[in-house]
Design a protein around this motif. Structure first.
Motif, PDB file in Angstrom:
ATOM      1  N   ALA A 171       0.839  -1.181  -0.094  1.00 17.30           N
ATOM      2  CA  ALA A 171       0.299  -0.029   0.093  1.00 17.30           C
ATOM      3  C   ALA A 171       0.843   1.357   0.059  1.00 17.30           C
ATOM      4  O   ALA A 171       0.645   2.130  -0.622  1.00 17.30           O
ATOM      5  N   GLU A 172       2.034   1.243   0.590  1.00 19.99           N
ATOM      6  CA  GLU A 172       2.710   2.525   0.939  1.00 19.99           C
ATOM      7  C   GLU A 172       3.438   2.818  -0.451  1.00 19.99           C
ATOM      8  O   GLU A 172       3.668   3.868  -0.853  1.00 19.99           O
ATOM      9  N   LEU A 173       3.975   1.607  -1.010  1.00 21.45           N
ATOM     10  CA  LEU A 173       4.777   1.502  -2.186  1.00 21.45           C
ATOM     11  C   LEU A 173       3.628   2.341  -3.566  1.00 21.45           C
ATOM     12  O   LEU A 173       4.099   3.039  -4.160  1.00 21.45           O
ATOM     13  N   THR A 174       2.516   1.701  -3.533  1.00 20.41           N
ATOM     14  CA  THR A 174       1.796   1.876  -4.783  1.00 20.41           C
ATOM     15  C   THR A 174       0.829   3.046  -4.306  1.00 20.41           C
ATOM     16  O   THR A 174       0.013   3.600  -5.388  1.00 20.41           O
ATOM     17  N   GLY A 175       0.999   3.880  -3.216  1.00 15.77           N
ATOM     18  CA  GLY A 175       0.213   4.735  -3.060  1.00 15.77           C
ATOM     19  C   GLY A 175       0.135   5.990  -3.709  1.00 15.77           C
ATOM     20  O   GLY A 175       0.149   6.306  -4.949  1.00 15.77           O
ATOM     21  N   GLU A 176       0.459   7.164  -2.807  1.00 18.02           N
ATOM     22  CA  GLU A 176       0.774   8.511  -3.475  1.00 18.02           C
ATOM     23  C   GLU A 176       1.798   8.387  -4.542  1.00 18.02           C
ATOM     24  O   GLU A 176       2.869   8.083  -4.337  1.00 18.02           O
ATOM     25  N   PRO A 177       1.566   9.139  -5.652  1.00 21.59           N
ATOM     26  CA  PRO A 177       2.730   9.084  -6.533  1.00 21.59           C
ATOM     27  C   PRO A 177       3.811   9.892  -5.891  1.00 21.59           C
ATOM     28  O   PRO A 177       3.669  11.047  -5.198  1.00 21.59           O
ATOM     29  N   LEU A 178       5.131   9.729  -6.432  1.00 21.71           N
ATOM     30  CA  LEU A 178       6.262  10.343  -5.618  1.00 21.71           C
ATOM     31  C   LEU A 178       6.472  11.921  -6.447  1.00 21.71           C
ATOM     32  O   LEU A 178       6.124  12.084  -7.355  1.00 21.71           O
ATOM     33  N   LYS A 179       6.579  12.962  -5.456  1.00 27.12           N
ATOM     34  CA  LYS A 179       6.804  14.182  -5.802  1.00 27.12           C
ATOM     35  C   LYS A 179       8.020  14.228  -6.928  1.00 27.12           C
ATOM     36  O   LYS A 179       8.973  13.744  -6.711  1.00 27.12           O
ATOM     37  N   GLY A 180       7.578  15.028  -7.878  1.00 32.12           N
ATOM     38  CA  GLY A 180       8.704  15.259  -9.066  1.00 32.12           C
ATOM     39  C   GLY A 180       8.817  14.308  -9.973  1.00 32.12           C
ATOM     40  O   GLY A 180       9.496  14.374 -10.974  1.00 32.12           O
ATOM     41  N   VAL A 181       8.359  13.127  -9.723  1.00 29.02           N
ATOM     42  CA  VAL A 181       8.766  12.025 -10.757  1.00 29.02           C
ATOM     43  C   VAL A 181       7.882  12.181 -12.097  1.00 29.02           C
ATOM     44  O   VAL A 181       8.586  12.210 -13.156  1.00 29.02           O
ATOM     45  N   ASN A 182       6.759  12.592 -12.105  1.00 31.78           N
ATOM     46  CA  ASN A 182       5.960  12.790 -12.966  1.00 31.78           C
ATOM     47  C   ASN A 182       6.504  13.967 -14.061  1.00 31.78           C
ATOM     48  O   ASN A 182       6.732  13.959 -15.158  1.00 31.78           O
ATOM     49  N   GLU A 183       6.719  15.100 -13.188  1.00 30.62           N
ATOM     50  CA  GLU A 183       7.222  16.144 -13.775  1.00 30.62           C
ATOM     51  C   GLU A 183       8.663  15.914 -14.577  1.00 30.62           C
ATOM     52  O   GLU A 183       8.777  16.283 -15.801  1.00 30.62           O
ATOM     53  N   ALA A 184       9.637  14.985 -13.943  1.00 32.72           N
ATOM     54  CA  ALA A 184      10.657  14.703 -14.575  1.00 32.72           C
ATOM     55  C   ALA A 184      10.497  13.969 -15.841  1.00 32.72           C
ATOM     56  O   ALA A 184      11.197  14.131 -17.051  1.00 32.72           O
ATOM     57  N   LEU A 185       9.546  12.778 -15.679  1.00 40.01           N
ATOM     58  CA  LEU A 185       9.330  11.999 -16.997  1.00 40.01           C
ATOM     59  C   LEU A 185       8.700  12.893 -17.824  1.00 40.01           C
ATOM     60  O   LEU A 185       8.861  12.470 -19.090  1.00 40.01           O
ATOM     61  N   ASP A 186       8.081  13.955 -17.663  1.00 43.57           N
ATOM     62  CA  ASP A 186       7.342  14.708 -18.780  1.00 43.57           C
ATOM     63  C   ASP A 186       8.563  15.298 -19.351  1.00 43.57           C
ATOM     64  O   ASP A 186       8.562  15.403 -20.759  1.00 43.57           O
ATOM     65  N   LEU A 187       9.632  15.800 -18.784  1.00 41.97           N
ATOM     66  CA  LEU A 187      10.775  16.395 -19.571  1.00 41.97           C
ATOM     67  C   LEU A 187      11.487  15.139 -20.385  1.00 41.97           C
ATOM     68  O   LEU A 187      11.796  15.351 -21.700  1.00 41.97           O
ATOM     69  N   VAL A 188      11.744  14.030 -20.004  1.00 36.35           N
ATOM     70  CA  VAL A 188      12.083  13.064 -20.757  1.00 36.35           C
ATOM     71  C   VAL A 188      11.297  12.809 -21.926  1.00 36.35           C
ATOM     72  O   VAL A 188      11.857  12.609 -23.053  1.00 36.35           O
ATOM     73  N   THR A 189      10.178  12.513 -21.595  1.00 33.34           N
ATOM     74  CA  THR A 189       9.214  12.347 -23.013  1.00 33.34           C
ATOM     75  C   THR A 189       9.263  13.383 -23.910  1.00 33.34           C
ATOM     76  O   THR A 189       9.295  13.183 -25.172  1.00 33.34           O
ATOM     77  N   GLY A 190       9.488  14.844 -23.748  1.00 34.45           N
ATOM     78  CA  GLY A 190       9.807  15.640 -24.585  1.00 34.45           C
ATOM     79  C   GLY A 190      10.802  15.553 -25.308  1.00 34.45           C
ATOM     80  O   GLY A 190      11.288  15.671 -26.496  1.00 34.45           O
ATOM     81  N   PHE A 191      11.939  14.996 -24.360  1.00 36.38           N
ATOM     82  CA  PHE A 191      13.314  14.891 -25.185  1.00 36.38           C
ATOM     83  C   PHE A 191      13.137  13.657 -26.160  1.00 36.38           C
ATOM     84  O   PHE A 191      13.505  13.843 -27.295  1.00 36.38           O
ATOM     85  N   ASP A 192      12.601  12.712 -25.591  1.00 38.83           N
ATOM     86  CA  ASP A 192      12.307  11.430 -26.584  1.00 38.83           C
ATOM     87  C   ASP A 192      11.578  11.746 -27.815  1.00 38.83           C
ATOM     88  O   ASP A 192      11.974  11.172 -28.971  1.00 38.83           O
ATOM     89  N   ASP A 193      10.606  12.586 -27.750  1.00 37.00           N
ATOM     90  CA  ASP A 193       9.932  13.072 -28.867  1.00 37.00           C
ATOM     91  C   ASP A 193      10.639  13.566 -29.891  1.00 37.00           C
ATOM     92  O   ASP A 193      10.664  13.650 -30.967  1.00 37.00           O
ATOM     93  N   ALA A 194      11.609  14.634 -29.328  1.00 34.14           N
ATOM     94  CA  ALA A 194      12.748  15.186 -30.309  1.00 34.14           C
ATOM     95  C   ALA A 194      13.492  14.303 -31.003  1.00 34.14           C
ATOM     96  O   ALA A 194      13.935  14.252 -32.184  1.00 34.14           O
ATOM     97  N   LEU A 195      13.870  13.074 -30.322  1.00 34.62           N
ATOM     98  CA  LEU A 195      14.667  12.129 -30.732  1.00 34.62           C
ATOM     99  C   LEU A 195      14.180  11.315 -32.095  1.00 34.62           C
ATOM    100  O   LEU A 195      14.573  10.717 -32.881  1.00 34.62           O
ATOM    101  N   VAL A 196      12.613  11.162 -31.912  1.00 34.05           N
ATOM    102  CA  VAL A 196      11.695  10.502 -32.765  1.00 34.05           C
ATOM    103  C   VAL A 196      11.910  11.285 -34.250  1.00 34.05           C
ATOM    104  O   VAL A 196      12.044  10.400 -35.184  1.00 34.05           O
TER     105      VAL A 196
END
Lengths: 161, 464
Positions: B7-32
């Motif tokens: 429950a602890e692991l799968t509960g609240e999303p970690l702060k900042g992780v989604n924001e960081a991954l959004d930046l990665v997704t933007g980078f990956d799209d540039a590479l496409v």
């Protein structure tokens, strides 16, 4: 864009290439779909030192078969020889009919056999390039061993589907 | 793992992780689309990634690289800097994820000690770098047969060099996927995160000092296997054993990994892959028979990897991995993660999960009093006995906690349960000395020994 599609694109271990199915390698040790051809190497039934290089071109469905020394296959007139038949059979075992027919752009009637669609006639091509690709393929098994972990293989899990 | 831990692991999303991954997704799209054809939006994605890293030691270089690439000047050093920025960002995501996993399951982890690094570079590495830069400039959508095959000659030389095996195995895996997908422009969708991951890691491994030395400290003691994780692509296979190590000098128990690997071809699949690893007969015997191992002077790297030397290991007593997991896994000291390996894909923490139910549904999920953990049944190796049905019917499971596509997953390594009122136990390594299931063994016999057939052909044809 639906959610599943986005999820796949944002997965690190998304599966891109399906693993091939296991098959008996004795007769046809090498099959690949590359350079616009279904091509491979078929071991001679009579001479253990000899192999045949067989290939079928995608689209035109023309074919060729020769020994590794580039002598034309004696069985090749009119229809695909037995080596080409073996090549097609084993390719279908390895990749599945759908993938092979799709790659060759061959139309196969329902419950039909792919080999009957291969009717482009003989077109002589150099077997040497395919044979050297086969040798390169075999060379993987003779590479020097390395020790230590390969952390990058976490991107490549073994698994089905 | 207990219900509260899941429950602890799968509960609240970690702060900042989604924001960081959004930046990665933007980078990956540039590479496409390729750095040569960025357009305003994708250039902004690179600038955003650089901006997020501005306060870090790589901030200056990254800002400059993003600016140059956006302005249309794409040099290798800029591409490399951007790959470094993406890697650092995912490193931070890895740290956050692993930190939360450790906290949830109460795992103590050693801190990293940097070994001395010798920086060397050579022509082979620069050949790889040029190909990788070319890929970035062209973008995945522009990859065709010629560009995918452009690395072939370099690859051949790379494979012959055991020192560079990590890089070779990675590049060969990427090149195979690109070749099979060419022309990529015709693909319906592109595995953007995955290919950017492989590309960025490869580019970093080709830098001077990118491949760290693997010396390690010799250790002796008892090794108790927990399970084996199998990795495989067309031309490589690796069996990675997770185990508890009890040092002979009485130090604390440690969680370690040890790996044996071999190069292969695509037609060696399923149970046949074990035949490629027969150079480590002691390890395979221990896996197939659930035995402990006594090791002597085996090098242990700071990463927690034992560098396997089969001749420095002896078979020990029967050691049930489930008993090991129950008694020793909780208190074992986990290893640090090498800086360059910090990527969410490497998170693979062994855990024991018991007392769950498996609700009906398409996905396999372990339900622990309402806390749910999704089971990754696509990750059951074809060389072992585990099947989705066995996992569904199980009552206890040793697995690896993993993270991908934005969520936590459990990858089973072994299960215990009841099938048709009979107790069943299955471990990934059970068939390390050959399939014990008569049906599978029969299929194996029908196909013959793929490794032997190809070796015979190699022996006859390669040395002419």
């Amino acid at each position: 864009m639906n959610a599943d599609r986005t999820a796949w694109e944002e997965r690190s271990v998304a599966r891109v290439v399906s693993p091939v199915r296991p098959r008996k390698l004795a007769k046809v040790p090498f099959v690949e779909m590359a350079d616009g051809r279904l091509q491979g190497v078929v071991s001679s039934g009579s001479d253990i030192e000899r192999v045949y290089v067989s290939s079928i071109a995608a689209g035109t469905l023309t074919y060729n078969c020769s020994t590794n020394n580039n002598r034309p296959c004696g069985g090749l007139y009119g229809d695909p020889c037995k080596h080409l038949r073996s090549l097609v059979d084993e390719a279908v075992l390895q990749y599945g009919l759908e993938r092979v027919a799709g790659y060759l752009k061959a139309e196969v009637p329902e419950n039909g056999s792919l080999i009957y669609s291969i009717q482009g006639g003989v077109e002589r091509s150099q077997g040497a390039a395919v044979f050297s690709r086969f040798l390169r393929h075999l060379a993987y098994l003779e590479l020097p061993a390395a020790s230590g972990p390969l952390p990058e293989l976490h991107w490549f899990p073994s698994g089905v589907s | 793992m207990l219900s509260v831990q899941v429950a602890e692991l799968t509960g609240e999303p970690l702060k900042g992780v989604n924001e960081a991954l959004d930046l990665v997704t933007g980078f990956d799209d540039a590479l496409v689309n390729g750095f040569a054809r960025l357009g305003e939006e994708r250039a902004a994605a690179l600038t955003a990634l650089a901006g997020a890293m501005a306060a870090t030691p790589v901030g200056g270089r990254l800002g400059e690289a993003a600016g140059k690439v956006a302005a249309g000047s794409v040099a290798e050093e800029h591409v490399t800097a951007l790959a470094g920025g993406r890697t650092a960002l995912l490193g931070a995501v890895h740290d956050a994820l692993l930190g939360s996993l450790d906290a949830a399951i109460g795992r103590t982890r050693a801190s990293w000690e940097e070994p001395p690094v010798t920086a060397e570079s050579d022509n082979l590495l620069s050949g790889c770098r040029s190909w990788l830069s070319e890929l970035a400039i062209t973008g995945w959508r522009g990859v065709d047969h010629d560009l995918a095959a452009a690395v072939d000659q370099t690859m051949e030389a790379l494979l012959a060099e055991p020192r560079l095996r990590r890089l070779a195995v990675l590049l060969d895996g990427l090149a195979t996927e690109l070749r099979a997908s060419s022309p990529v422009a015709a693909m319906e969708k592109v595995p953007a995160r995955r290919w950017a991951d492989l590309w960025a890691r490869a580019l970093l491994l080709t830098q001077a000092g990118g491949l760290p030395p693997a010396a390690g400290e010799p250790v002796s003691g008892r090794l108790l296997p927990l399970g084996v994780d199998v990795h495989e692509h067309a031309t490589a296979v690796q069996a990675q054993v997770h185990a508890i190590f009890e040092p002979a000098d009485g130090g604390p128990c440690r969680l370690v990994r040890t790996s044996v690997a071999a190069m292969k071809v695509d037609t060696i699949v399923g149970t046949a892959v074990w035949r490629l690893l027969t150079g480590s007969p002691v390890l395979l015997k221990a896996l197939a028979n659930h035995l402990s191992l006594d090791i002597k002077d085996m090098p242990l790297l700071n990463s927690g990897d034992l560098v396997w030397h089969d001749d420095r290991a002896a078979l020990g007593d029967l050691a049930d991995p489930f008993a090991t997991a129950r008694i020793q896994l909780g208190g074992a000291l986990a290893p640090a993660v090498p800086p360059l390996d910090r990527h969410p894909v490497r998170i693979a923490e062994p855990v024991l999960v018991e007392g769950y139910t498996v609700p009906k549904g398409e996905e396999v999920v372990f339900d622990l009093d309402g806390a749910r953990l999704t089971v990754d049944v696509e990750r059951l190796p074809t060389c072992g006995p585990l099947t989705p049905e066995l996992v569904r019917g199980s009552e206890s499971c040793i697995g690896l906690v993993r993270w991908d596509g934005g969520r936590w997953l459990l990858q089973p390594l072994a299960v215990q349960g009841t099938v048709k009122k009979k107790p069943v136990t299955a471990h990934n390594g059970d068939w390390a000395e050959g399939a014990t299931d008569p049906k599978v063994a029969k299929a194996e016999a029908r196909n013959g020994d793929a490794v032997a057939v190809l070796r015979e052909r190699a022996g006859r044809l390669l040395r002419k």
